[in-house]
Design an enzyme around this catalytic site. Structure first.
Site, PDB file in Angstrom:
ATOM      1  N   HIS A  34       2.472   3.456  -9.119  1.00  0.00           N
ATOM      2  CA  HIS A  34       2.749   1.939  -8.826  1.00  0.00           C
ATOM      3  C   HIS A  34       3.770   1.395 -10.283  1.00  0.00           C
ATOM      4  O   HIS A  34       4.311   0.468  -9.718  1.00  0.00           O
ATOM      5  CB  HIS A  34       1.591   1.539  -9.886  1.00  0.00           C
ATOM      6  CG  HIS A  34       0.433   1.919  -9.305  1.00  0.00           C
ATOM      7  ND1 HIS A  34      -0.124   1.832  -7.835  1.00  0.00           N
ATOM      8  CD2 HIS A  34      -0.818   2.335  -9.636  1.00  0.00           C
ATOM      9  CE1 HIS A  34      -0.768   1.767  -7.447  1.00  0.00           C
ATOM     10  NE2 HIS A  34      -1.450   2.972  -8.725  1.00  0.00           N
ATOM     11  N   LEU A  70      12.660 -18.982  -5.185  1.00  0.00           N
ATOM     12  CA  LEU A  70      10.594 -18.498  -4.259  1.00  0.00           C
ATOM     13  C   LEU A  70       9.957 -19.231  -5.022  1.00  0.00           C
ATOM     14  O   LEU A  70       9.911 -19.213  -6.059  1.00  0.00           O
ATOM     15  CB  LEU A  70      11.729 -16.990  -4.553  1.00  0.00           C
ATOM     16  CG  LEU A  70      10.225 -15.886  -3.950  1.00  0.00           C
ATOM     17  CD1 LEU A  70      10.641 -16.400  -1.959  1.00  0.00           C
ATOM     18  CD2 LEU A  70      10.484 -14.893  -4.515  1.00  0.00           C
ATOM     19  N   ASP A 111       0.978  -1.105   0.115  1.00  0.00           N
ATOM     20  CA  ASP A 111      -0.277   0.002  -0.624  1.00  0.00           C
ATOM     21  C   ASP A 111       0.924   1.381  -0.549  1.00  0.00           C
ATOM     22  O   ASP A 111       1.873   1.176   0.382  1.00  0.00           O
ATOM     23  CB  ASP A 111      -0.928  -0.345   1.566  1.00  0.00           C
ATOM     24  CG  ASP A 111      -2.217   0.795   0.755  1.00  0.00           C
ATOM     25  OD1 ASP A 111      -2.284   1.467   0.217  1.00  0.00           O
ATOM     26  OD2 ASP A 111      -2.726   1.025   2.080  1.00  0.00           O
TER      27      ASP A 111
END
Ligand code: FPP
Length: 236
Positions: free
Chosen positions: A30, A124, A13
């Site tokens: 963004h 990962l 956020d």
């Protein structure tokens, strides 16, 4: 660090506020945020984290201005385009959670391709929540579990929590040990509602584009200090 969470999930956020503070359009926030994603994947793996899940686009984000939706989709397309190479270089596996059926056809094709080619990778395990909503996921899982029971000739009363867990988008992924939310907000916002039943939560005022390796380390140290009891009694 002694205790490393096996699975970290992040609510990224503050991209909009990061941009606003600099007098820039939200989309720049963004774009900067997507650079943070790449850095945090690498940092998480180096700390010994096995699973990382990020909340990239929620079922509620469609209510944002079309221009912002387009910018987010452009970033995601860019990520999907580069990801095959990234996954091969870093032995990373990518899975998308959420209802991708409503996405444009080209994105669905890229997602399926990426999931397929990276499935063998053992580094990962990276999940991107896309058109994801916890309530939507639970509803889809319950319907799926009910159909499975019916096919097996069983009664709806036989349904267990394990039937629901194994019908979620995260069926093969362990529940998150730690959920991080940046930018000072302290809420779950429909993220991993079922899976977060016993997660630890770490909130920081740092805005997502500014979140770095040191901030991740702080979150992991905080996690290490927690006494997880899972409804039982402390072992100490
Ligand atoms: C919240 O910030 C962030 C989002 C809704 C989108 C997060 C998406 C990315 C970081 C990029 C896409 C990811 C990849 C894998 C390329 P906000 O806009 O709500 O910020 P604000 O609360 O400050 O307005």
């Amino acid at each position: 660090m002694e205790k490393i969470p096996q699975h970290i999930a992040i609510i990224m956020d503050g991209n909009g506020r990061w941009a606003k503070k600099r007098g820039l359009p939200r989309n720049v926030g963004h774009s900067q945020g997507s650079k943070t994603v790449r850095k945090i994947c690498e940092a998480a793996w180096n700390f010994g984290v096995k699973y990382l899940t990020i909340y990239a686009f929620s079922t509620e984000n469609w209510s944002r201005p079309q221009e912002e939706i387009d910018a987010l989709m452009k970033l995601l397309r860019g990520f999907l385009k580069d990801a095959e190479k990234q996954c091969a270089e870093n032995n990373m596996r990518v899975r998308i959670i959420g209802d991708i059926s409503v996405l444009p056809e080209d994105m669905i094709t890229s997602i399926k391709h990426l999931e397929e080619v990276s499935a063998v990778n053992t580094g990962l395990q990276f999940q991107i929540a896309l058109n994801y909503g916890g309530k939507d996921e639970i509803l889809r899982a319950v319907k799926k579990a009910a159909k499975k029971l019916a096919n097996e000739g069983k009664n709806i009363e036989d349904m267990t929590t394990a039937d629901i867990s194994s019908s979620l988008d995260t069926a093969e992924i362990p529940d998150p040990d730690l959920i991080i939310r940046t930018s000072g907000e302290q809420r779950l916002s429909n993220f991993l509602m079922w899976q977060s039943a016993y997660s630890e939560f770490y909130f920081t005022d740092v805005l997502w584009p500014d979140f770095d390796k040191k901030d991740l380390e702080k979150a992991i140290l905080y996690y290490g200090s927690r006494d997880r009891r899972f409804g039982g009694l402390s072992k100490n």
